[in-house]
Scaffold this motif. Structure first.
Motif, PDB file in Angstrom:
ATOM      1  N   ASP A  54     -30.243 -23.984  52.438  1.00 24.05           N
ATOM      2  CA  ASP A  54     -31.062 -24.775  51.953  1.00 24.05           C
ATOM      3  C   ASP A  54     -31.321 -24.828  50.596  1.00 24.05           C
ATOM      4  O   ASP A  54     -31.473 -23.580  49.793  1.00 24.05           O
ATOM      5  N   GLY A  55     -30.936 -25.940  49.769  1.00 27.56           N
ATOM      6  CA  GLY A  55     -31.059 -26.100  48.327  1.00 27.56           C
ATOM      7  C   GLY A  55     -29.662 -25.759  47.752  1.00 27.56           C
ATOM      8  O   GLY A  55     -29.704 -26.179  46.449  1.00 27.56           O
ATOM      9  N   VAL A  56     -28.706 -25.445  48.305  1.00 23.04           N
ATOM     10  CA  VAL A  56     -27.431 -25.255  47.769  1.00 23.04           C
ATOM     11  C   VAL A  56     -26.351 -26.346  48.287  1.00 23.04           C
ATOM     12  O   VAL A  56     -26.517 -26.386  49.548  1.00 23.04           O
ATOM     13  N   SER A  57     -25.904 -27.061  47.501  1.00 27.04           N
ATOM     14  CA  SER A  57     -24.857 -28.023  47.825  1.00 27.04           C
ATOM     15  C   SER A  57     -23.647 -27.956  47.222  1.00 27.04           C
ATOM     16  O   SER A  57     -23.613 -27.745  45.943  1.00 27.04           O
ATOM     17  N   ILE A  58     -22.349 -28.357  47.711  1.00 25.48           N
ATOM     18  CA  ILE A  58     -20.947 -28.609  47.051  1.00 25.48           C
ATOM     19  C   ILE A  58     -20.980 -30.121  46.344  1.00 25.48           C
ATOM     20  O   ILE A  58     -21.280 -30.911  47.276  1.00 25.48           O
ATOM     21  N   ILE A  59     -20.772 -29.878  45.239  1.00 23.65           N
ATOM     22  CA  ILE A  59     -20.851 -31.449  44.442  1.00 23.65           C
ATOM     23  C   ILE A  59     -19.545 -31.894  44.501  1.00 23.65           C
ATOM     24  O   ILE A  59     -19.034 -33.081  44.729  1.00 23.65           O
ATOM     25  N   LYS A  60     -18.504 -31.051  44.057  1.00 24.33           N
ATOM     26  CA  LYS A  60     -17.147 -31.359  43.876  1.00 24.33           C
ATOM     27  C   LYS A  60     -16.213 -30.344  44.053  1.00 24.33           C
ATOM     28  O   LYS A  60     -16.545 -28.943  43.785  1.00 24.33           O
ATOM     29  N   VAL A  61     -15.067 -30.215  44.784  1.00 24.12           N
ATOM     30  CA  VAL A  61     -13.988 -29.299  44.922  1.00 24.12           C
ATOM     31  C   VAL A  61     -12.728 -29.761  43.937  1.00 24.12           C
ATOM     32  O   VAL A  61     -12.320 -30.848  44.138  1.00 24.12           O
ATOM     33  N   HIS A  62     -12.318 -28.834  43.334  1.00 24.77           N
ATOM     34  CA  HIS A  62     -11.263 -28.879  42.317  1.00 24.77           C
ATOM     35  C   HIS A  62     -10.050 -27.947  42.570  1.00 24.77           C
ATOM     36  O   HIS A  62     -10.242 -26.749  42.896  1.00 24.77           O
ATOM     37  N   LYS A  63      -8.677 -28.644  43.104  1.00 27.40           N
ATOM     38  CA  LYS A  63      -7.587 -27.696  43.364  1.00 27.40           C
ATOM     39  C   LYS A  63      -7.017 -27.481  41.619  1.00 27.40           C
ATOM     40  O   LYS A  63      -7.210 -28.337  41.006  1.00 27.40           O
ATOM     41  N   ALA A  64      -6.335 -26.545  41.733  1.00 29.71           N
ATOM     42  CA  ALA A  64      -5.555 -26.205  40.545  1.00 29.71           C
ATOM     43  C   ALA A  64      -3.895 -26.356  40.682  1.00 29.71           C
ATOM     44  O   ALA A  64      -3.718 -26.859  41.718  1.00 29.71           O
ATOM     45  N   ASN A  68      -3.174 -21.102  44.703  1.00 27.05           N
ATOM     46  CA  ASN A  68      -4.004 -19.817  45.257  1.00 27.05           C
ATOM     47  C   ASN A  68      -5.438 -19.919  44.405  1.00 27.05           C
ATOM     48  O   ASN A  68      -6.140 -18.854  44.254  1.00 27.05           O
ATOM     49  N   TYR A  69      -5.625 -20.896  44.011  1.00 27.58           N
ATOM     50  CA  TYR A  69      -7.273 -21.164  43.397  1.00 27.58           C
ATOM     51  C   TYR A  69      -8.011 -22.380  43.997  1.00 27.58           C
ATOM     52  O   TYR A  69      -7.427 -23.369  44.318  1.00 27.58           O
ATOM     53  N   LEU A  70      -9.118 -22.280  43.932  1.00 27.96           N
ATOM     54  CA  LEU A  70     -10.202 -23.565  44.117  1.00 27.96           C
ATOM     55  C   LEU A  70     -11.401 -23.085  43.013  1.00 27.96           C
ATOM     56  O   LEU A  70     -11.718 -22.304  42.810  1.00 27.96           O
ATOM     57  N   PHE A  71     -11.627 -24.354  42.475  1.00 31.04           N
ATOM     58  CA  PHE A  71     -12.945 -24.508  41.702  1.00 31.04           C
ATOM     59  C   PHE A  71     -13.976 -25.252  42.340  1.00 31.04           C
ATOM     60  O   PHE A  71     -13.837 -26.284  42.572  1.00 31.04           O
ATOM     61  N   ILE A  72     -15.006 -24.750  42.575  1.00 26.66           N
ATOM     62  CA  ILE A  72     -15.958 -25.381  43.477  1.00 26.66           C
ATOM     63  C   ILE A  72     -17.339 -25.654  42.666  1.00 26.66           C
ATOM     64  O   ILE A  72     -18.039 -24.654  42.105  1.00 26.66           O
ATOM     65  N   ASP A  73     -17.909 -27.275  42.225  1.00 32.29           N
ATOM     66  CA  ASP A  73     -18.903 -27.311  41.564  1.00 32.29           C
ATOM     67  C   ASP A  73     -20.156 -27.257  42.616  1.00 32.29           C
ATOM     68  O   ASP A  73     -19.961 -27.914  43.716  1.00 32.29           O
ATOM     69  N   VAL A  74     -21.004 -26.376  42.404  1.00 28.61           N
ATOM     70  CA  VAL A  74     -22.296 -26.036  43.356  1.00 28.61           C
ATOM     71  C   VAL A  74     -23.660 -26.565  42.490  1.00 28.61           C
ATOM     72  O   VAL A  74     -23.585 -26.208  41.274  1.00 28.61           O
ATOM     73  N   LYS A  75     -24.201 -27.177  43.216  1.00 23.19           N
ATOM     74  CA  LYS A  75     -25.612 -27.518  42.732  1.00 23.19           C
ATOM     75  C   LYS A  75     -26.935 -26.487  43.181  1.00 23.19           C
ATOM     76  O   LYS A  75     -26.859 -26.459  44.605  1.00 23.19           O
TER      77      LYS A  75
END
Length: 618
Positions: A54-64, A68-75
């Motif tokens: 509750d209250g946490v959401s993924i806004i966008k996922v970025h591949k590199a 071997n990387y992920l960058f996850i934008d979270v609100k």
């Protein structure tokens, strides 16, 4: 039974933790609701992350570029409650990895993080050379440098965080309010790893210095004593053995990355720091300054990469919250991308309005020093968001002025004119002044081991409208005269910090009479300064030097503090020179000796040296 065992093994494997997620935790209640997670794990880029909390959401996922990387934008909504949850990474084939993550409650409101200011006096420490509080962590065999050799200026000596914690009372009793240790994060380099500035992990304490718990304990003990902790951070570069150098996420994570990956070569910075301000600087010079590597073992980070930029900003905020910091010292401030540095400082100060950051600008030119301070009237419109910068200009002027004897005023005009440059600064009292540091000759060496001249210099540094910083050992006349400029010798072991030391400066055992006298001298001035509103916030007035005497006044309401610097064997001062200040008939006390005087017609200075008087008699 066999089938059940296989099922359990497969289940455990399927829900293994990722190799690395950074920041390793976060907090609720920030003004900025956005968080970017760096995830590093084999082929994690081929998986899809999901969060159900509750209250946490993924806004966008970025591949590199690296799989071997992920960058996850979270609100993180303002209504989000602290707690733990799982991040599920699922592949197209249904295989999953589950990573636990925690949102902690903020321990106190952001505005309650009070940064260092002109009321503070800062004690700078090179931890490896201060005190060995835990001999069990002296050598960590899994690390690249395993040699411990106190006879070698550039090997590790074994000092650690616990050694600092053990001696907080000593530092407090001297009169200091703040401690600034040089970096203690993991520096897993093959040589000279003791200094800490080639970090190989931005989220881990170097195990040879201790643990994160040790670091937190140091901060907590300082807070219990009404003191602050400054963290030394590096946004410009990392160490060549940093974990990501073996698997860089993007093709522009470090500067000149293509050249480095192709030929293991790099371009060194031209160190033309003025290109940040120079109206005529070529693009070539600007690029080589900002993008060039500081040295071969320190890859230059590209802060124009938005993911790296966010990484550095979040790392600073993570440490502020984790350690309840009272400030950040940012290394090599003019070397990173200056737009990024403005954003970095801006985001921190936006969240922590009463915090403070000081940037290292090694320049003797006040124009360059002033450029980096918040509120500067810069021709190019640049706003640094940086409250404090370092006054290398006055640092150099004071020893020169005190040592010079040939001119009619015996050199004090340098000091008088140097302080006059304060008109250029947006806020002089927020600038950091210092007699020396871990990169320059110790003040006793600069003063050619003349004790009286050293006292004069130190009294001046401590009375200026500035934030003063002294290097450990200044109070016992530590020096590097045998090898001027030798960084390893400058960072000499503090006597008494190791078992078996014949001299113990913490207890004064074995110190010479001159060393004990300097300890006493600084203790009296620093402890007076600790409660002096006139020095912290007062107005400043000085008078043109005459016949080898320079006079500086700090004043606020009924408190007056006067500094006389006298180069004569003895002198009579005509106090009518200062009649505009209206001090006639005031009773004053010598801060060091306790002697009382009446401010009347004439004052006799019986010998060469610094004289500090105050109207505060108790």
């Amino acid at each position: 039974m066999k089938k059940l065992l296989i099922f359990l093994l497969l289940s455990t494997s399927a829900f293994a933790q990722v190799n690395r997620i950074e920041p390793p935790n976060w907090w609720t209640g920030f003004k900025n609701e956005n968080l970017q997670l760096l995830v590093h794990h084999p082929n994690i880029g081929n998986k899809t992350p999901k969060i159900s909390y509750d209250g946490v959401s993924i806004i966008k996922v970025h591949k590199a570029k690296s799989p071997n990387y992920l960058f996850i934008d979270v609100k993180i909504d303002k209504s989000t409650k602290p707690g733990k949850f799982n991040i599920i990474f699922e592949s197209e084939k249904g295989k999953k990895i589950s990573q636990s993550y925690e949102l902690k409650p903020k321990s106190k409101p952001s505005e309650d993080f009070i940064g260092f200011n002109s009321s503070d006096a800062i004690y700078l420490i090179t931890p490896d050379r201060f005190a060995n509080g835990n001999e069990a962590n002296d050598v960590v065999k899994s690390m690249l440098e395993t040699t411990l050799d106190r006879t070698h200026d550039y090997k590790r000596h074994g000092g650690d965080i616990q050694g600092i914690t053990n001696h907080v009372d000593y530092i407090k009793n001297l009169g200091f309010t703040t401690i600034w240790p040089t970096p203690v994060l993991t520096n897993d380099m093959k040589n000279a790893s003791y200094h800490g500035y080639a970090m190989t992990d931005f989220y881990q304490v170097d195990p040879r210095f201790g643990t994160l718990t040790d670091y937190k304990n140091l901060s907590e003990k300082l807070q219990q004593n009404g003191m602050k902790l400054i963290m030394d951070q590096v946004a410009n570069h990392c160490g060549s053995e940093h974990w990501w150098m073996k698997d860089l996420p993007f093709s522009d994570w470090v500067n000149y990355q293509e050249l480095y990956e192709r030929e293991k070569k790099y371009i060194t910075s031209n160190h033309r720091r003025t290109s940040n301000q120079d109206l005529y600087a070529s693009e070539k010079d600007k690029k080589e300054m900002a993008d060039g590597w500081f040295v071969s073992t320190m890859p230059d980070l590209n802060q124009r990469n938005p993911f790296l930029a966010k990484y550095i900003i979040q790392n600073s905020i993570w440490w502020i919250e984790t350690l309840h910091l009272g400030g950040i010292r940012q290394d090599t401030y003019p070397y990173p991308d200056k737009i990024f540095m403005s954003n970095w400082a801006g985001e921190i100060m936006s969240e922590y309005s009463n915090f403070n950051i000081v940037g290292e600008e090694w320049s003797s030119n006040p124009l360059l020093i002033g450029y980096w301070q918040k509120g500067a009237n810069n021709k190019d419109g640049y706003e640094s968001n940086l409250r404090s910068t370092m006054d290398f200009a006055m640092q150099a002027i004071i020893p020169q002025a005190i040592k010079e004897t040939e001119s009619w005023d015996k050199g004090f005009a340098k000091l008088y004119d140097g302080l006059a440059n304060d008109f250029h600064y947006a806020s002089p009292k927020d600038i950091m002044i210092f007699p020396d540091n871990h990169d320059m000759d110790r003040i006793f060496t600069q003063m050619e081991e003349n004790v009286e001249n050293t006292k004069m210099a130190l009294a001046t540094y401590l009375l200026l409208p500035r934030i003063p910083q002294l290097y450990y050992g200044t109070e016992i006349l530590m020096q590097n005269t045998a090898k001027p400029g030798d960084h390893g010798l400058i960072r000499t072991d503090f006597p008494g910090g190791w078992k078996g030391d014949k001299v113990n400066a913490f207890t004064s055992e074995g110190l010479s009479a001159e060393q004990k006298d300097m300890q006493s001298y600084l203790t009296k001035i620093l402890n007076y300064r600790k409660s002096s509103k006139a020095i912290h916030e007062g107005t400043t007035k000085h008078f043109a030097p005459n016949n080898g005497i320079y006079t500086l006044f700090r004043m606020l309401n009924d408190e007056i503090v006067v500094l006389f610097l006298n180069k004569n064997e003895s002198a009579k001062v005509d106090l009518s020179t200062y009649k505009e200040l209206g001090f006639e008939g005031k009773k004053m006390k010598n801060i060091v000796t306790g002697e009382e005087i009446i401010w009347d017609k004439e004052l006799t200075l019986n010998k060469k040296g610094a004289y500090l008087f105050t109207t505060k008699l108790n």
